[in-house]
Scaffold this motif. Structure first.
Motif, PDB file in Angstrom:
ATOM      1  N   ARG A  10       0.815  -1.214   0.000  1.00  0.00           N
ATOM      2  CA  ARG A  10       0.000   0.000   0.000  1.00  0.00           C
ATOM      3  C   ARG A  10       0.852   1.269   0.000  1.00  0.00           C
ATOM      4  N   ALA A  11       2.150   1.125   0.208  1.00  0.00           N
ATOM      5  CA  ALA A  11       3.034   2.290   0.311  1.00  0.00           C
ATOM      6  C   ALA A  11       3.482   2.770  -1.060  1.00  0.00           C
ATOM      7  N   ASP A  12       3.825   4.050  -1.137  1.00  0.00           N
ATOM      8  CA  ASP A  12       4.398   4.609  -2.362  1.00  0.00           C
ATOM      9  C   ASP A  12       5.888   4.304  -2.442  1.00  0.00           C
ATOM     10  N   THR A  13       6.550   4.366  -1.284  1.00  0.00           N
ATOM     11  CA  THR A  13       7.981   4.063  -1.201  1.00  0.00           C
ATOM     12  C   THR A  13       8.210   3.115  -0.035  1.00  0.00           C
ATOM     13  N   VAL A  14       8.995   2.067  -0.271  1.00  0.00           N
ATOM     14  CA  VAL A  14       9.366   1.120   0.774  1.00  0.00           C
ATOM     15  C   VAL A  14      10.867   1.225   1.005  1.00  0.00           C
ATOM     16  N   VAL A  15      11.249   1.424   2.259  1.00  0.00           N
ATOM     17  CA  VAL A  15      12.663   1.510   2.627  1.00  0.00           C
ATOM     18  C   VAL A  15      13.035   0.263   3.421  1.00  0.00           C
ATOM     19  N   VAL A  16      14.102  -0.416   2.976  1.00  0.00           N
ATOM     20  CA  VAL A  16      14.580  -1.624   3.653  1.00  0.00           C
ATOM     21  C   VAL A  16      15.925  -1.296   4.289  1.00  0.00           C
ATOM     22  N   PRO A  17      15.993  -1.204   5.613  1.00  0.00           N
ATOM     23  CA  PRO A  17      17.249  -0.853   6.284  1.00  0.00           C
ATOM     24  C   PRO A  17      18.285  -1.962   6.176  1.00  0.00           C
ATOM     25  N   GLY A  18      19.470  -1.670   6.725  1.00  0.00           N
ATOM     26  CA  GLY A  18      20.569  -2.614   6.684  1.00  0.00           C
ATOM     27  C   GLY A  18      20.274  -3.908   7.422  1.00  0.00           C
ATOM     28  N   TRP A  19      20.826  -4.979   6.890  1.00  0.00           N
ATOM     29  CA  TRP A  19      20.662  -6.323   7.429  1.00  0.00           C
ATOM     30  C   TRP A  19      21.944  -6.683   8.158  1.00  0.00           C
ATOM     31  N   ALA A  20      21.865  -6.982   9.481  1.00  0.00           N
ATOM     32  CA  ALA A  20      23.059  -7.119  10.318  1.00  0.00           C
ATOM     33  C   ALA A  20      23.950  -8.284   9.910  1.00  0.00           C
ATOM     34  N   ASP A  21      23.384  -9.440   9.630  1.00  0.00           N
ATOM     35  CA  ASP A  21      24.163 -10.644   9.339  1.00  0.00           C
ATOM     36  C   ASP A  21      23.886 -11.086   7.907  1.00  0.00           C
ATOM     37  N   VAL A  22      24.792 -10.735   6.994  1.00  0.00           N
ATOM     38  CA  VAL A  22      24.555 -11.058   5.584  1.00  0.00           C
ATOM     39  C   VAL A  22      24.718 -12.549   5.307  1.00  0.00           C
ATOM     40  N   ASP A  23      25.276 -13.304   6.271  1.00  0.00           N
ATOM     41  CA  ASP A  23      25.398 -14.748   6.093  1.00  0.00           C
ATOM     42  C   ASP A  23      24.088 -15.473   6.410  1.00  0.00           C
ATOM     43  N   GLU A  24      23.156 -14.729   7.005  1.00  0.00           N
ATOM     44  CA  GLU A  24      21.848 -15.303   7.341  1.00  0.00           C
ATOM     45  C   GLU A  24      20.825 -14.874   6.298  1.00  0.00           C
ATOM     46  N   GLU A  25      20.034 -15.817   5.829  1.00  0.00           N
ATOM     47  CA  GLU A  25      19.013 -15.487   4.838  1.00  0.00           C
ATOM     48  C   GLU A  25      17.942 -14.599   5.459  1.00  0.00           C
ATOM     49  N   PRO A  26      17.538 -13.537   4.778  1.00  0.00           N
ATOM     50  CA  PRO A  26      16.468 -12.684   5.317  1.00  0.00           C
ATOM     51  C   PRO A  26      15.165 -13.466   5.404  1.00  0.00           C
ATOM     52  N   PRO A  27      14.290 -13.096   6.341  1.00  0.00           N
ATOM     53  CA  PRO A  27      13.028 -13.822   6.524  1.00  0.00           C
ATOM     54  C   PRO A  27      12.195 -13.862   5.248  1.00  0.00           C
ATOM     55  N   THR A  28      11.621 -15.003   4.980  1.00  0.00           N
ATOM     56  CA  THR A  28      10.791 -15.169   3.779  1.00  0.00           C
ATOM     57  C   THR A  28       9.639 -14.189   3.761  1.00  0.00           C
ATOM     58  N   GLU A  29       9.040 -13.953   4.931  1.00  0.00           N
ATOM     59  CA  GLU A  29       7.910 -13.025   5.004  1.00  0.00           C
ATOM     60  C   GLU A  29       8.308 -11.629   4.549  1.00  0.00           C
ATOM     61  N   LEU A  30       9.514 -11.194   4.946  1.00  0.00           N
ATOM     62  CA  LEU A  30       9.999  -9.878   4.545  1.00  0.00           C
ATOM     63  C   LEU A  30      10.269  -9.839   3.043  1.00  0.00           C
ATOM     64  N   VAL A  31      10.956 -10.848   2.541  1.00  0.00           N
ATOM     65  CA  VAL A  31      11.287 -10.906   1.119  1.00  0.00           C
ATOM     66  C   VAL A  31      10.014 -10.895   0.275  1.00  0.00           C
ATOM     67  N   ASP A  32       9.030 -11.693   0.663  1.00  0.00           N
ATOM     68  CA  ASP A  32       7.768 -11.750  -0.090  1.00  0.00           C
ATOM     69  C   ASP A  32       7.038 -10.415  -0.066  1.00  0.00           C
ATOM     70  N   ALA A  33       7.055  -9.744   1.091  1.00  0.00           N
ATOM     71  CA  ALA A  33       6.359  -8.463   1.217  1.00  0.00           C
ATOM     72  C   ALA A  33       7.031  -7.389   0.364  1.00  0.00           C
ATOM     73  N   VAL A  34       8.359  -7.378   0.328  1.00  0.00           N
ATOM     74  CA  VAL A  34       9.086  -6.401  -0.489  1.00  0.00           C
ATOM     75  C   VAL A  34       8.823  -6.666  -1.967  1.00  0.00           C
ATOM     76  N   ARG A  35       8.830  -7.920  -2.363  1.00  0.00           N
ATOM     77  CA  ARG A  35       8.548  -8.271  -3.757  1.00  0.00           C
ATOM     78  C   ARG A  35       7.126  -7.844  -4.147  1.00  0.00           C
ATOM     79  N   ALA A  36       6.178  -8.078  -3.255  1.00  0.00           N
ATOM     80  CA  ALA A  36       4.792  -7.710  -3.532  1.00  0.00           C
ATOM     81  C   ALA A  36       4.629  -6.197  -3.631  1.00  0.00           C
TER      82      ALA A  36
END
Length: 322
Positions: free
Chosen positions: A66-92
């Motif tokens: 529903r947002a016009d702009t989505v900002v995704v802040p820094g991810w602390a541990d790049v060796d860990e896969e980001p949560p699927t829920e977050l990835v799906d929401a950003v893609r949507a």
């Protein structure tokens, strides 16, 4: 009012969260004359612990589209896969037409969502090799502050996140408003996305810095045909030493720095005055309208006339005209 949604999830970095809030979540500076600002919301699946801080989201991640702009802040541990829920929401959100911007290692979330496939992108210099290896379909540029692909933007680490946020304000409200926000934050009004990530001294830190007095002196004389020799003479050093100081302090050469300042000044005049292109060329030291158009188009990506039509579609406030 434009909605900016900050995507929250455990494992994110608090500096980038704060940067986004300072730019989009606080009212515009007094006197800038904007008719509307940002509706800033936090979206997450529940309360989030970020370092020593606990954040309560305003809405769920499912509200990102529903947002016009989505900002995704820094991810602390790049060796860990980001949560699927977050990835799906950003893609949507991107599929729904949102502009998506990552700060620092938030680029790993965008890459996991497939938003960086076939695109140029950046992240913190310490993690660019990992991003390139993990996502070979992405052209990772380790040397720039941020990359603007239109609907997908990525920034390098820490202070570069602020550069990207100010770039978004500039796109939405023009350079005068972005400069006012930068003044409130006590940071340089513009560092171009193509500037190097790592320079020994990003901006002069002391009054006695060799360029501390020279840069404001040059900005006041952009209508004049300044040369490297003119700058060196004013700074009291050789041209070679001046170039070395410029490279260390700005990440670029004296002439390239001058060109960027002239282009920024031209943008302000195009936005806030009715001066003709010839007059703006003279006021910015470009000499002729042809020269201004050539450099402006190459640097900004559109001709001066098209830039003016875009930003003057917002009625100028009386305080903006000069």
């Amino acid at each position: 009012m434009t909605t900016v949604a900050l995507a929250l999830t455990p494992g994110m970095l608090h500096f980038e969260l704060s940067v986004a809030y300072e730019v989009f979540g606080t009212p515009p500076p007094d006197g800038v004359g904007v008719r509307s600002w940002y509706d800033f919301v936090l979206c997450g699946s529940g309360p989030v612990r970020v370092g020593r801080f606990r954040l309560e989201p305003d809405r769920g991640l499912d509200q990102l589209p529903r947002a016009d702009t989505v900002v995704v802040p820094g991810w602390a541990d790049v060796d860990e896969e980001p949560p699927t829920e977050l990835v799906d929401a950003v893609r949507a959100a991107h599929a729904a037409g949102a502009r998506v911007a990552s700060l620092c290692t938030g680029a790993f979330v965008l890459a996991a969502a497939g938003l960086l496939d076939g695109k140029r992108a950046t992240t913190h210099w310490a993690h660019t090799a990992v991003l390139a290896e993990r996502h070979p379909g992405t052209e990772v540029d380790p040397d720039v502050l941020y990359v603007d692909n239109g609907s997908v933007l990525t920034s390098a680490g820490k202070a570069a996140a602020l550069d990207l946020c100010l770039h978004l304000v500039r796109l939405d409200h023009g350079s005068s408003v972005a400069n006012a926000v930068a003044r409130r934050l006590v940071v340089p009004p513009h560092r171009s996305g193509g500037q190097a990530q790592f320079v020994a001294t990003p901006v002069p830190e002391r009054d006695d810095h060799p360029l501390g007095a020279l840069l404001p002196w040059a900005v006041r004389r952009l209508d004049q045909p300044l040369t490297v020799e003119d700058l060196a003479r004013q700074a009291g050093m050789s041209s070679r030493h001046l170039t070395r100081h410029f490279k260390a302090a700005t990440g670029t050469t004296p002439l390239q720095w001058l060109l960027i300042q002239r282009i920024r000044r031209a943008q302000e005049l195009l936005e806030n005055t009715d001066r003709g292109i010839d007059a703006i060329a003279a006021a910015t030291g470009m000499g002729t309208a042809t020269t201004l158009r050539r450099h402006f188009n190459r640097t900004v990506g559109v001709p001066p006339d098209a830039y003016r039509r875009t930003f003057r579609s917002r009625p100028a406030q009386p305080s903006e005209l000069s």
